[in-house]
Design an enzyme around this catalytic site. Sequence first.
Site, PDB file in Angstrom:
ATOM      1  N   GLY A  81       0.801  -1.224   0.000  1.00  0.00           N
ATOM      2  CA  GLY A  81       0.000   0.000   0.000  1.00  0.00           C
ATOM      3  C   GLY A  81       0.831   1.270   0.000  1.00  0.00           C
ATOM      4  N   ASP A 299      -9.843  12.947  10.948  1.00  0.00           N
ATOM      5  CA  ASP A 299      -8.550  12.722  10.304  1.00  0.00           C
ATOM      6  C   ASP A 299      -7.432  13.531  10.943  1.00  0.00           C
ATOM      7  OD1 ASP A 299      -7.030  11.462   8.207  1.00  0.00           O
ATOM      8  OD2 ASP A 299      -6.951  13.392   7.194  1.00  0.00           O
ATOM      9  N   HIS A 304      -4.078  14.616  15.766  1.00  0.00           N
ATOM     10  CA  HIS A 304      -2.890  15.475  15.663  1.00  0.00           C
ATOM     11  C   HIS A 304      -3.017  16.744  16.511  1.00  0.00           C
ATOM     12  CE1 HIS A 304      -1.792  12.721  12.645  1.00  0.00           C
ATOM     13  NE2 HIS A 304      -2.198  13.367  11.574  1.00  0.00           N
ATOM     14  N   LYS A 395      -7.782  24.837  14.271  1.00  0.00           N
ATOM     15  CA  LYS A 395      -8.190  24.965  12.872  1.00  0.00           C
ATOM     16  C   LYS A 395      -7.446  23.943  12.027  1.00  0.00           C
ATOM     17  CE  LYS A 395      -8.909  30.018  12.971  1.00  0.00           C
ATOM     18  NZ  LYS A 395      -8.556  31.293  12.295  1.00  0.00           N
ATOM     19  N   GLN A 434       5.752  22.728  11.027  1.00  0.00           N
ATOM     20  CA  GLN A 434       6.151  22.404   9.656  1.00  0.00           C
ATOM     21  C   GLN A 434       5.528  23.423   8.711  1.00  0.00           C
ATOM     22  OE1 GLN A 434       4.518  18.497   8.676  1.00  0.00           O
ATOM     23  NE2 GLN A 434       2.590  19.403   8.120  1.00  0.00           N
ATOM     24  N   LYS A 442       7.173  37.513  18.369  1.00  0.00           N
ATOM     25  CA  LYS A 442       6.842  38.796  17.757  1.00  0.00           C
ATOM     26  C   LYS A 442       6.764  39.861  18.841  1.00  0.00           C
ATOM     27  CE  LYS A 442       3.443  38.813  14.833  1.00  0.00           C
ATOM     28  NZ  LYS A 442       2.128  38.519  14.220  1.00  0.00           N
ATOM     29  N   SER A 462      15.038  30.106  13.783  1.00  0.00           N
ATOM     30  CA  SER A 462      14.739  29.242  12.647  1.00  0.00           C
ATOM     31  C   SER A 462      15.795  28.138  12.593  1.00  0.00           C
ATOM     32  CB  SER A 462      14.747  30.040  11.335  1.00  0.00           C
ATOM     33  OG  SER A 462      13.675  30.955  11.312  1.00  0.00           O
ATOM     34  N   ARG A 526      -8.044  31.120   2.207  1.00  0.00           N
ATOM     35  CA  ARG A 526      -7.752  30.931   3.630  1.00  0.00           C
ATOM     36  C   ARG A 526      -8.744  29.992   4.300  1.00  0.00           C
ATOM     37  NH1 ARG A 526      -5.140  33.889   7.032  1.00  0.00           N
ATOM     38  NH2 ARG A 526      -6.917  34.066   8.446  1.00  0.00           N
TER      39      ARG A 526
END
Length: 558
Positions: A81, A299, A304, A395, A434, A442, A462, A526
């Site tokens: 698969g 999902d 997650h 979100k 990611q 900020k 970073s 968006r």
Amino acid sequence: MHSIGKLIITVLILNFFINNYYFNNNINNNNSNNNNNNNNNNNNNNNNNYKINKESNNNNKMTSTPDSRSLLTVIILGASGDLAKKKTYPALFGLYLRDLLPSNTIIYGYARSHIEIDDFKARISKGLKGDEEKKKQFLKLLHYHSGKYDEKASYDEFEKLISAEEKKQQGVDKFNRLFYMAIPPSIFIEVSIGIHGSLISNNGWSRVIVEKPFGRDLASSRELVSELGKLFKEKDLFRIDHYLGKEMVQNLMVLRFANAVFEPLWSKSHISSITITFKEDIGTEGRGGYFDQFGIIRDVMQNHLLQVLSLVAMEPPVSLNADDITNEKVKLLRCIQPIKMSEVVLGQYTSDPEGKIPAYLDDEGVPKDSTTPTYAAAVFHINNPRWRGMPFILKCGKALDERKTEVRIQFKRPDNFLFSDDDISRNELVMRIQPGEAVYLKLLSKKPGLENKIEQTELDLSYRHRFENLDLPDAYERLILDAIKGDHNLFVRDDELDVAWQIFTPLLDQIEREKVKPEPYTFGSRGPKSADELSKRFGFIRSLGYNWPGNSPQGNKK
């Protein structure tokens, strides 16, 4: 002390943290490994077969020292698969390149499809990236057998082949087996029965990695847990959520608990809202028929994003032991209040403006009247002293304007009258999971020059700029390695899974019962406009004039 004063202190100490972060992170990781190794020694002597050490060289490369008298057989169910081809085999190859697989290793694939071994190796080889000579050596470890998933005779025949191959290894007296179920959830039980009835090692440990989704609601999840519990002990089950293996998710606990500067600010007293975002810039792309059975909440959000939320919001664990960490996550999840439908936005993508990319309803296998959401936003409320009254906004969506996953902690505005509201933008601590792993704060600073103007800037960690020769392992590499070691730290425990479904099942039942119609949004946008309105309603202030330098040339689209 006012919030602005604490934020100034944050700036100063975070600058120190950036310069010393790499050193601190290594120390914490080594301590974590030592704690886990000590715990594993007490619980299971078999875990001593693999000793993982981190060397202090330029590449910071991990090496393994396996017990030469032990053999590891990795058995991948569903080897033909996409999941196995794109994730499982490349992850094993990554471990092989890092010398983290034992020298005595066999990798056996099993699936219903009849494929000649040379054709199978050629198919797997296409997904492997790295040294060509190493690739040839890795492919020599691979074997393949076709058989039925629901027939004991097929598993018995498979067992004979595995045992014959294992016996070829000289000087081995312990035979460990790791089973990876890269199969649809509909056949988890019958495959588990086959494993238990025919393939369990008689002389060594046997461990089973189970891929999500773990059910589709509370009842089906409990049934799955119950049936698997009849076949395997909890210590031998590893429910994989690959987000827990991502580098920045790993870093959440270090950032929170290894840096004293954050703890005084990490509460409703100083934070206005926390937004956890998952965005994909692709649609279902031919997988719509499968996706339609689950939808974006099952999902992505239920697993997650909820895992990330629990790590961001939980109380400090008493140790880095897997059970202690999970205990705190479970306590936190039990404090989440029922989700209100009035605080949820559902969306489903339509075609792009040019009509070149098909809408979700046009994807293969998707019913034309489907109301399955491809986007969801929801507000979560945690009823405990640290967070009571402060919103967590989750979100997630497909076919959006960019690909990114991040945690955005927006602080309250400073309690002073020195500057006008137009000058004051909210401070934000952003953890980019990611792509382009990063942590940046900020903040406001005087713009250089004669005029007394304020501009928004950042303290930026970073990864690709801070760490030379950065070679981040894939999340699946880390998780498979931990399963080999017997370390449950990055896997989902049964009670954790249960409380997660207790949170989402009432909402999912209401959506399906009321046939809630998702709001259309254009591919590449968006998402639904109502989602931004929902965030604004709960106090999130979007910064329109700021571009984080780590973003793509298209600019920052927050």
